[in-house]
Design an enzyme around this catalytic site. Structure first.
Site, PDB file in Angstrom:
ATOM      1  N   THR A 149       0.720  -1.274   0.018  1.00 59.23           N
ATOM      2  CA  THR A 149      -0.011  -0.207  -0.022  1.00 59.23           C
ATOM      3  C   THR A 149       0.958   1.336  -0.095  1.00 59.23           C
ATOM      4  O   THR A 149       1.956   1.125   0.062  1.00 59.23           O
ATOM      5  CB  THR A 149      -0.850   0.039   1.338  1.00 59.23           C
ATOM      6  OG1 THR A 149      -0.153   0.402   2.584  1.00 59.23           O
ATOM      7  CG2 THR A 149      -1.634  -1.355   1.441  1.00 59.23           C
ATOM      8  N   ARG A 150       0.160   2.537  -0.006  1.00 61.92           N
ATOM      9  CA  ARG A 150       1.093   3.498   0.267  1.00 61.92           C
ATOM     10  C   ARG A 150       1.167   4.169   1.735  1.00 61.92           C
ATOM     11  O   ARG A 150       1.772   5.179   1.888  1.00 61.92           O
ATOM     12  CB  ARG A 150       0.250   4.619  -0.600  1.00 61.92           C
ATOM     13  CG  ARG A 150       1.244   6.081  -1.254  1.00 61.92           C
ATOM     14  CD  ARG A 150       0.355   6.699  -2.159  1.00 61.92           C
ATOM     15  NE  ARG A 150      -0.485   7.323  -1.701  1.00 61.92           N
ATOM     16  CZ  ARG A 150      -0.642   8.474  -0.828  1.00 61.92           C
ATOM     17  NH1 ARG A 150       0.369   8.900  -0.467  1.00 61.92           N
ATOM     18  NH2 ARG A 150      -1.844   8.959  -0.032  1.00 61.92           N
ATOM     19  N   LYS A 151       1.119   3.359   2.668  1.00 62.50           N
ATOM     20  CA  LYS A 151       1.380   3.456   3.967  1.00 62.50           C
ATOM     21  C   LYS A 151       2.983   3.229   4.071  1.00 62.50           C
ATOM     22  O   LYS A 151       3.196   2.217   4.866  1.00 62.50           O
ATOM     23  CB  LYS A 151       0.383   2.388   4.861  1.00 62.50           C
ATOM     24  CG  LYS A 151      -0.958   2.912   4.991  1.00 62.50           C
ATOM     25  CD  LYS A 151      -1.778   1.872   5.575  1.00 62.50           C
ATOM     26  CE  LYS A 151      -3.192   2.478   5.800  1.00 62.50           C
ATOM     27  NZ  LYS A 151      -4.172   1.536   6.277  1.00 62.50           N
ATOM     28  N   THR A 152       3.659   4.103   3.865  1.00 66.47           N
ATOM     29  CA  THR A 152       4.860   3.916   3.733  1.00 66.47           C
ATOM     30  C   THR A 152       5.553   4.958   4.613  1.00 66.47           C
ATOM     31  O   THR A 152       5.010   5.743   5.044  1.00 66.47           O
ATOM     32  CB  THR A 152       5.644   3.786   2.515  1.00 66.47           C
ATOM     33  OG1 THR A 152       5.314   5.015   1.845  1.00 66.47           O
ATOM     34  CG2 THR A 152       5.377   2.710   1.444  1.00 66.47           C
ATOM     35  N   HIS A 176       4.658  -4.633   4.648  1.00 68.15           N
ATOM     36  CA  HIS A 176       5.756  -3.286   4.715  1.00 68.15           C
ATOM     37  C   HIS A 176       5.753  -2.551   6.029  1.00 68.15           C
ATOM     38  O   HIS A 176       6.953  -1.829   6.121  1.00 68.15           O
ATOM     39  CB  HIS A 176       5.816  -2.983   3.568  1.00 68.15           C
ATOM     40  CG  HIS A 176       4.656  -2.087   3.252  1.00 68.15           C
ATOM     41  ND1 HIS A 176       4.414  -0.842   3.842  1.00 68.15           N
ATOM     42  CD2 HIS A 176       3.873  -2.545   2.492  1.00 68.15           C
ATOM     43  CE1 HIS A 176       3.173  -0.338   3.165  1.00 68.15           C
ATOM     44  NE2 HIS A 176       2.530  -1.220   2.512  1.00 68.15           N
TER      45      HIS A 176
END
Length: 312
Positions: free
Chosen positions: A138-141, A297
């Protein structure tokens, strides 16, 4: 799926080198008294893998030492699963510079390898259940560390999902509702009003992005999904559905739109929300194309590495 022989380092933009520079500067903003003690004598250190996992992050590790005037010889391949204790690489150069880059390089390698290990494990588990779809992140980085995390996902055999806000247009409930209120003024938020606002948001996104940018819509019901597909969305994300609800909704959407003449692959169904290694297989069914989860991640463990100076 990328070929195992592919050099994923070739994907990296030149900007990653600036990140490495900034991380080295952050780690040593003033005097390096420990390095002063060591001096400039030439030497080498062995990179040891101290826990089992998938090796990932080789280009970042290499770049740390390139910037410090050292060089690395690898004895394992990126993507290889190692058992402890494995001699993975040898770093050569001025001892002061090897020790200057040690912690930055190890931190990157450990975290990237941990992500690759978690990604690989979940991909294998889903394949074991016979699912042929795409596992995605996802874009939860982590801000400033995104490229390393996305790289680790790729090495682990999963899909990185969109890399940033410009990669694909994802319309979440807030986007849809804000678009509706911008156009029609203050509205009462109901399931019906949200579904009716989706086509407007999709068309606006497609006009702005053009043919090159895909549009995905997060939906909370079959009604919203049908509205998005009817408006031309490329992907619908069933968000926070139960596993039973996913199976019913995905089947109805695929068969229903096939009956209307939409060919298979015209739109994709993604499932997201609370997926982990413990429950992802429950959502993996024939009609689901993508499972996306930040669990591969975000908050993952590491693969433990150490750098040991070789005594001569």
């Amino acid at each position: 799926m990328l070929d195992k022989t592919s050099n994923l380092g070739h994907l990296l933009p030149p900007t990653y080198r600036r990140l490495i520079t900034s991380w080295l500067e952050e780690d040593c903003p003033s005097f390096d008294c420990g390095g002063f003690v060591v001096g400039e004598s030439q030497g080498e250190a062995r990179l040891l893998g101290k826990s089992k996992g998938v090796v990932a992050g080789v280009p970042f590790f290499d770049e740390v030492f390139v910037q410090l005037g050292c060089w690395v010889e690898w004895h394992v391949q990126e993507g290889e699963t190692i058992d402890p204790i494995k001699h993975c690489a040898t770093v050569r150069g001025p001892m002061r510079k090897i020790l200057l880059g040690e912690r930055v390089a190890l931190n990157i390698l450990a975290r990237c390898s941990g992500i690759a290990t978690k990604s690989s494990s979940l991909v294998k588990a889903l394949r074991h259940h016979g699912w042929k779809g795409t596992l995605a992140g996802t874009r939860k980085t982590t801000p400033g560390f995104r490229i390393v995390e996305k790289y680790g996902i790729l090495v682990g055999g999963a899909d990185p999902h969109r890399h940033d806000l410009s990669s694909m247009t994802m319309l979440k409930d807030n986007h849809v509702w804000a678009c509706a209120n911008k156009t029609a003024g203050s509205l009462t938020q109901t399931p019906e009003s949200i579904a009716s606002a989706i086509p407007m948001a999709v068309q606006a996104a497609k006009t702005a992005g053009g043919f090159a940018i895909k549009v995905e819509v997060e939906v909370r019901s079959i009604e919203e999904a049908n509205a998005a597909i009817g408006a031309g969305a490329d992907i619908v994300m069933l968000d926070n559905f139960t596993s039973d609800e996913v199976r019913v909704a995905a089947r109805l959407l695929k068969t229903g739109w096939a009956a209307k003449g939409k060919l298979p692959g015209t739109f994709l169904i993604e499932v997201s929300g609370g997926l982990t290694e413990h429950n992802a297989a429950l959502y993996a069914c024939e009609d689901v194309d993508i499972l996306s989860t930040s669990s591969i991640h975000q908050g993952t463990g590491i693969v433990d590495f150490s750098l040991k100076v070789s005594l001569r």
